[in-house]
Design an enzyme around this catalytic site. Structure first.
Site, short mmCIF file in Angstrom:
data_model
loop_
_atom_site.label_atom_id
_atom_site.label_comp_id
_atom_site.label_asym_id
_atom_site.label_seq_id
_atom_site.Cartn_x
_atom_site.Cartn_y
_atom_site.Cartn_z
N ASP A 71 -84.00 -10.59 -5.43
CA ASP A 71 -84.41 -9.98 -6.69
C ASP A 71 -84.85 -10.99 -7.74
O ASP A 71 -85.70 -10.68 -8.57
CB ASP A 71 -83.31 -9.06 -7.24
CG ASP A 71 -81.93 -9.70 -7.29
OD1 ASP A 71 -81.80 -10.90 -7.01
OD2 ASP A 71 -80.97 -8.97 -7.60
N ASP A 481 -72.23 -14.13 -11.20
CA ASP A 481 -71.77 -13.26 -10.11
C ASP A 481 -70.66 -13.82 -9.25
O ASP A 481 -69.70 -13.12 -8.96
CB ASP A 481 -72.93 -12.87 -9.17
CG ASP A 481 -73.86 -11.85 -9.80
OD1 ASP A 481 -73.57 -11.42 -10.92
OD2 ASP A 481 -74.86 -11.51 -9.17
#
Length: 889
Positions: A71, A481
């Site tokens: 992404d 993350d």
């Protein structure tokens, strides 16, 4: 989990860190800039994965040719010989940083050398650039690009649906692209060179994740989301007649053309109330399979269905493996076994707890089995075993209670593919890795299949901060993350990320300069502390306490001896403590949200910056005083650091396009500043081991110098600069952090926003920091000895890629160079970087470009190219620089 990844990029953009246009120079633009080039070897500090992989694409004609899209971290090609991934978009530069987000990828089944990528990261104003379709005729070794009249969203909601980009399997000059934002369906008839909207396509989509989102992120129309060809309805060289297209519309999600795209109609009888995430055709049995969810994904979805459409009769059959009433997830990942028609698999992509689920049918969806089942709740029986020994951090250091297990089978599992040539191999992407198996058919025989990470080489972390202590581990990282890692060996995957606590995102970290065993990090966590300490160089951690009101990590600084800390968290003002944060006191004289750092010598001196003002504390962070200095950047897109071993020596980088922008130096603790006239723009600054013969630390910066954007090194306090990266190694945006290694001269660690931690090692052992003045005329025929290394780095049918390194082994510097050789087998250069290449027959001449004209004695420079060959591809045996014969290494 992936939501924090989105916010990492969003916050950076909102702060103005990713300026899209060059600023006017705030310093003397007539100053001469001394630039040189050095040859660096670039690698990733291995983490293996770390981000969402929404798409995996196998070529349908050639075995073992596969691609993955991410992404925000570019695209990759599978290397079967090494079972690794090769990055393909590292050449994307600073100004086009958004083109590292890949929302669609297509591999040409007619000509496997061709691959296409639809790129762009955000469709709102976070990304200043329009999207583009990139095309390659050498499997991604080099690219050409067509910019589109609209934006694409590789990191937008709905990015796991697809593929949005598809090549006609019969007439491969025809491609289709599904666009977001109400832009409809687009078509190219010249192999991706030009594009036009399919004017008669009837539905541009209408689904928005959150129509009330004023940022434009969640409120964007997710648009046209996939294109699937029925290859049976065309012949070689003639356009496929039947095409299916998925649209983000809960009531009208599938359309079809039966006349090669001339006309379109809503597919009759289709289910409503859900979005079709994927549409995959089993051409042998004539079935179009569709996975449905009530949401666009990749992290939402509460209900789902799976349907089969018989293309011959128009019959729809609900083949959901679980009744919708029993779902708490949507379906997305979808694949068929091309070797065994009738075998189909799907994923419950949004099943967060207790795990994702994978379903398999060998009778076209009439019956299903699951990857795991309950025996007696909460106990599970798995059809698989998991071996994460190559990426042990995938357990997250967790010890869950049943029915949860660690490692998980996955989450955000929107990509799922069975190798079209090998029924035993399957790959699927998650929010953190690529998993796969090579004994999948054990599923059907009642045995267990083994799942392992198939992710080496694919590095997808977003980097917020970096530190390289003078002793202990060479690298500590703060990541989005996955929190961050302690690397004791850059070539090996660490056993675990930072734990106790596990931050979803680490925003800042620091170590005590004279006591590097003491380390502090801060970050984001939905519930729990936002600060942690280590007394063993980051190997083990314990949580500190939060002052009242803390909502996020912010920035943190450690005193040189580790006895004090200053913290500027989100949601609260700047705080200071002695010891390890059992209690905090508010600092005075400095605004909330300031960036904080420590002096690297004085244990009571800390620094801060906010909105154009520099702040200094000499009492351990209790009180700060604003410096009277003016002319610093007025915004907060700034990073600054103090030099180890020198009290009050501070460097500050940053700025924005509409104000002051550059690199500043203070030798009096921020009382006064000097702006470097030879630096146009700078966004991060770091220090490393001094060059041989030098006493001052080597400077590293992500900057624009001499009109060139890149990563630069200086060994003479910024008087001259060496560009250490090249046009093939740019990695989009590199402005978050940079640091040298205090133990290895020339080693630099570079942050990226989606390509992990990059580190480079120099071939320059002499420590030369300067170079030649590009305004002086170059000498085209340098004298002295030379040596050449010619390496073929990739080769495929009819094409190859080569890297060439030229070393100046003489005693005088070159101020310009031309390397000549003759190809032995009639090879032809098609595209080059870091040199201007001309060719006449078999004779080739490669001339320096402006920034790498200077090559000091004992240094080297490199360039690369792609070319074509037939019959043989032997290496040249002789090279000349000017009239000098070079040694061939």
């Amino acid at each position: 989990m992936r939501r924090t990844r989105i916010l990492t990029a969003v916050l950076a953009l909102a702060a103005g860190l990713l300026a899209g246009t060059p600023p006017a120079l705030a310093a003397d633009s007539t100053a001469k800039v001394s630039l040189a080039a050095d040859t660096y070897t670039w690698r990733n500090a291995r983490i293996d994965g770390g981000g969402f992989v929404p798409g995996i694409v196998f070529n349908r004609k050639e075995k073992n040719l596969a691609y993955a899209r991410t992404d925000i971290g570019g695209a990759y090609r599978w290397q079967e010989s090494t079972k690794t991934w090769t990055p393909l978009l590292d050449s994307v530069g600073w100004d086009d940083w958004g083109h590292t987000g890949v929302v669609g990828l297509a591999s040409d089944s007619v000509d496997p050398d061709k691959v296409y990528a639809a790129v762009g990261t955000y469709t709102n104003d976070w990304d200043p650039e329009n999207g583009a379709v990139m095309r390659s005729s050498n499997r991604g070794a080099s690219w050409q690009k067509t910019v589109l009249p609209f934006k694409l969203g590789g990191n937008m909601p709905g990015r796991g649906m697809g593929e949005r980009l598809a090549v006609d399997p019969n007439r491969n000059s025809v491609l289709y692209l599904g666009a977001p934002s109400g832009k409809g369906l687009w078509r190219s008839t010249d192999s991706g060179v030009s594009w036009s909207q399919v004017a008669n396509f009837p539905n541009v989509g209408n689904y928005q994740q959150d129509p009330g989102d004023t940022s434009g992120y969640a409120s964007d129309n997710q648009g046209v989301v996939w294109v699937t060809f029925d290859e049976r309805t065309g012949t070689s060289g003639n356009a496929t007649q039947t095409i299916y297209v998925g649209v983000a519309d809960l009531q009208n999600s599938v359309y079809r053309s039966t006349d090669g795209g001339a006309t379109w109609s809503r597919l009759a009888g289709q289910p409503t109330g859900h979005l079709a995430h994927k549409g995959v055709l089993d051409a042998v049995n004539g079935y179009l399979y569709l996975t449905y969810s009530d949401k666009g994904g990749p992290y939402d979805g509460g209900k789902g269905q799976l349907w089969r459409y018989a293309t011959a009769t128009g019959t729809w059959t609900n083949i959901s493996p679980v009744a919708e009433a029993d779902t708490y997830y949507g379906f997305s990942g979808l694949t068929v076994d091309r070797q065994k028609p009738g075998t189909v698999m799907a994923t419950a992509y949004s099943s967060w707890w207790p795990d994702t689920q994978i379903f398999r049918s060998t009778d076209s969806g009439a019956t299903w089995t699951k990857a795991w089942d309950y025996t007696s709740y909460p106990n599970r029986a798995n059809r698989y075993t998991m071996d994460v020994s190559s990426s042990p951090w995938l357990t997250w250091g967790a010890n869950p209670s049943p029915p949860e297990q660690t490692p998980k089978l996955g989450w955000m599992t929107e990509s799922l593919e069975i190798d079209p040539f090998n029924s035993n191999r399957m790959m699927y992407g998650t929010g953190a890795t690529v998993y796969g198996t090579e004994n999948l058919t054990n599923w059907d025989s009642g045995g267990q299949f083994t799942i392992r990470p198939m992710v080496q080489g694919l590095e997808e972390t977003a980097v917020n901060d970096l530190a390289s202590p003078p002793s202990g581990a060479p690298l500590l990282s703060a990541l989005g993350d996955v929190g961050g890692f302690r690397h004791t060996d850059l070539t090996k995957v660490p056993s675990m990320m930072f734990t106790s606590p596990n931050f979803t995102t680490t925003t800042s970290l620091d170590f005590a300069e004279t006591n590097p065993n003491t380390v502090v990090r801060v970050g984001n966590l939905d519930s729990g502390p936002h600060i942690a300490f280590s007394t063993d160089n980051g190997a083990n951690w314990f949580a500190g306490s939060d002052p009242s009101g803390v909502s996020g990590g912010g920035t943190v600084a450690a005193a040189p001896d580790g006895g004090r800390f200053v913290w500027s968290p989100d949601g609260a003002g700047v705080q200071y403590t002695t010891g390890f944060g059992s209690s905090w006191s508010a600092s005075s004289g400095i605004p909330a949200g300031a960036i904080v750092e420590s002096d690297r010598v004085d244990t009571k001196t800390f620094y801060g910056f906010k909105s154009g003002k520099f702040y200094v504390s000499t009492d351990g962070g209790a009180t700060f005083t604003a410096s009277a200095a003016t002319g610093l950047p007025t915004g907060d897109s700034v990073r600054f650091k103090a030099v180890p071993g020198v009290k009050g020596d501070v460097w500050l980088a940053g700025g924005t396009a509409d104000g002051a922008y550059g690199l500043w130096h203070s030798t009096d603790g921020g009382t006064s500043w000097t702006k470097l006239a030879n630096v146009d723009q700078a966004d991060a600054i770091g220090f490393g081991k001094a060059a041989p013969g030098a006493s001052y630390q080597t400077l590293y910066t992500s900057a624009k110098i001499g009109g060139v954007r890149g990563v630069f090194r200086s060994t003479d306090k910024g008087a001259s600069w060496t560009r250490v990266n090249d046009d093939a190694h740019q990695w989009g945006w590199t402005g978050a952090a940079i640091t040298g290694d205090p133990r290895v001269y020339g080693r630099v660690y570079v942050s990226t926003n989606g390509r992990g931690v990059i580190y480079g090692d120099t071939s320059d052992t002499g420590g030369g920091g300067g170079g030649t003045d590009p305004t002086d005329p170059p000498d085209p025929t340098p004298t002295g000895a030379c040596a050449v290394t010619y390496k073929i780095t990739n080769q495929w049918s009819g094409g190859f890629q080569a890297d060439v390194q030229i070393a100046n082994t003489g005693t005088s510097a070159w101020s310009g160079w031309t390397l000549g050789w003759t190809f032995p087998d009639g090879q032809t250069v098609s595209q080059a970087w870091n040199a201007t290449v001309t060719q006449s027959g078999a004779a080739v001449a490669a001339k320096n470009v402006g920034w790498n004209a200077g090559v000091a004695a004992g240094s080297s420079v490199s360039f690369g190219f792609t070319g074509s060959w037939s019959g043989a591809n032997a290496k040249p045996t002789a090279f000349k620089v000017g009239d000098q014969n070079c040694t061939v290494l």
